[in-house]
Scaffold this active site. Sequence first.
Site, short mmCIF file in Angstrom:
data_model
loop_
_atom_site.label_atom_id
_atom_site.label_comp_id
_atom_site.label_asym_id
_atom_site.label_seq_id
_atom_site.Cartn_x
_atom_site.Cartn_y
_atom_site.Cartn_z
N GLU A 1 -9.28 -7.86 5.83
CA GLU A 1 -9.05 -7.37 4.47
C GLU A 1 -9.91 -8.12 3.46
OE1 GLU A 1 -4.58 -5.60 4.83
OE2 GLU A 1 -4.75 -7.49 3.77
N LYS B 1 0.82 -1.22 0.00
CA LYS B 1 0.00 0.00 0.00
C LYS B 1 0.85 1.27 0.00
CE LYS B 1 -3.14 -2.71 2.78
NZ LYS B 1 -3.37 -3.13 4.16
N ARG C 1 -3.35 -6.84 14.46
CA ARG C 1 -2.50 -5.79 15.07
C ARG C 1 -3.00 -4.44 14.61
NH1 ARG C 1 -0.43 -4.31 10.21
NH2 ARG C 1 0.04 -6.01 8.80
N VAL D 1 -0.54 0.30 9.73
CA VAL D 1 0.10 1.56 9.34
C VAL D 1 -0.97 2.63 9.08
CG1 VAL D 1 1.49 2.67 7.56
CG2 VAL D 1 2.07 0.36 8.30
P1 ADP Z 1 -0.05 -9.87 1.97
O1 ADP Z 1 -0.38 -10.49 3.30
O2 ADP Z 1 1.24 -10.37 1.39
O3 ADP Z 1 -0.18 -8.38 1.97
P2 ADP Z 1 -2.74 -10.17 0.82
O4 ADP Z 1 -3.46 -11.46 0.81
O5 ADP Z 1 -3.18 -9.17 1.84
O6 ADP Z 1 -1.17 -10.44 0.96
O7 ADP Z 1 -2.83 -9.49 -0.60
C1 ADP Z 1 -2.13 -8.28 -0.91
C2 ADP Z 1 -2.61 -7.71 -2.23
O8 ADP Z 1 -2.42 -8.67 -3.29
C3 ADP Z 1 -4.09 -7.38 -2.29
O9 ADP Z 1 -4.37 -6.10 -1.76
C4 ADP Z 1 -4.34 -7.44 -3.81
O10 ADP Z 1 -3.86 -6.30 -4.45
C5 ADP Z 1 -3.48 -8.62 -4.24
N1 ADP Z 1 -4.26 -9.90 -4.17
C6 ADP Z 1 -4.25 -10.82 -3.19
N2 ADP Z 1 -5.09 -11.85 -3.46
C7 ADP Z 1 -5.67 -11.59 -4.66
C8 ADP Z 1 -6.65 -12.25 -5.49
N3 ADP Z 1 -7.20 -13.41 -5.15
N4 ADP Z 1 -7.02 -11.65 -6.65
C9 ADP Z 1 -6.47 -10.45 -7.02
N5 ADP Z 1 -5.55 -9.79 -6.30
C10 ADP Z 1 -5.13 -10.32 -5.14
#
Ligand code: ADP
Length: 452
Positions: free
Chosen positions: A275, A237, A292, A295
């Site tokens: 999320e 982000k 937690r 940010v």
């Molecule tokens: P991390 O824990 O590594 O941050 P997340 O599961 O929160 O991983 O995913 C981070 C970002 O990756 C999401 O905000 C999105 O942009 C992309 N993302 C994750 N899963 C998907 C999905 N199934 N389809 C499209 N984009 C995804």
Amino acid sequence: MFKKILIANRGEIALRIICACKELGVRTVAIYSEADRHSLPVRFADEAICIGPPQLALSYLNIPAVISAAEIANVDAVHPGYGLLAENANFAEVCETSGIKFIGPRPEVTRLMGEKEKARAAMKKAGVPILPGSDGIVASEGEALEWARQVGFPVIVKASAGGGGRGMRIVSDEEELPALFQAAQSEAAGAFGNGDLYMEKYVEHPRHIEFQVLADEHGNVVSLGERECSIQRRHQKLLEESPSLQVTPELREQVGSVLCKSLAQVGYTNAGTVEFLMDRDRHLHFIEMNTRIQVEHPVTEMVTDVDLVKSQIMIAAGAQMKDVLHGPIERRGHAIECRINAEHPEKFTPSAGKITAFHPAGGTGIRVDTAAYAEGVIPPYYDSLIAKLIAYGRNRDEALSRMSRALDMFIVEGIYTTIPLHKRILADPEFREGKFDTGFIERFLKKNGGRD
Ligand code: ADP
């Protein structure tokens, strides 16, 4: 209330926690590595203890060193901030067995949410919508291929222990799968010491929307609404805002009430973020939970007037939600946060060094969370986030104009930062109209010659 809290973190979040403690009349203990000897948390905490050399593994991630400091300082509680040990269930457990309160959920809940494919299963069971995905860990490329054929490409391979966008690969067809599966596996094993992978249907052009929750230790859970975090680079982000233009009051209410029920069911306590990805039909799908403070918590604080860090501390001290919140949660106005990272504009690599001039922006509606200062040094060992610039306005337009002028008036010299990139994002017509998804930055960089 606690008498003394140790802050197991550094930088802006350590300072943020010190602010909350000062307002609550709680004494603070900062821990620091040799590289952070001259940092502001060390200066503003009531006590400070050096816990080791600069390397993370030898200082901020060194559990015995952190616990020894907590014991020497005789604290009642530890606040882990975000990153570092914040989602380390073993650390929470060691705190507990040492008679020190860990400000966060219980270790078993942190452990459950930390294994992302298990968290998916738990949330599904509790009634939260999740994306079509593999049932648990996918052990081999063959299994991955079989699953992907069933749900259809594109799919995304993700690390069970993942975080920070690592160990993740988007797979658009069968041929790509073996190589990308292996790449994700070795990246996950390298980054997290755990190469377990799971899979999900890949959502095209999604928006990242997350809900902030607070849960006390008496079974009361509240939702503080959403943040939109679709402006990301390499799944990390860059800019967040609240509210999201895509979330109607009805949807906010509906998701909030499902979350309150399901989190009470899993025994969740303290602050947390759930999320989701929003698809083009505006359906939300759970992806993960962060156990937690995050940010981007200030944007929620600005629109709800709830101090989330103070709430975390009060909850951990046993307070009831009604005493933490003093009334129903009301949302007003709009808030945006720009993450100011010390980063090289072309190489996207950390830009460490001495800050020669520093003037944070100020004025009506502006908040800056930072531990940076003029003549201070940004060490090369840690996260590149050096400041968070938050703008509040009665509506999005006012927040945007305050953010633009604040970016113009924010001076950081001696190192590179993401300030110029944010100025250009804010000038982009699609961003201003709210027409974006998680692919925005990639398209924006292409349009602008691939450079920040
Ligand atoms: P991390 O824990 O590594 O941050 P997340 O599961 O929160 O991983 O995913 C981070 C970002 O990756 C999401 O905000 C999105 O942009 C992309 N993302 C994750 N899963 C998907 C999905 N199934 N389809 C499209 N984009 C995804």
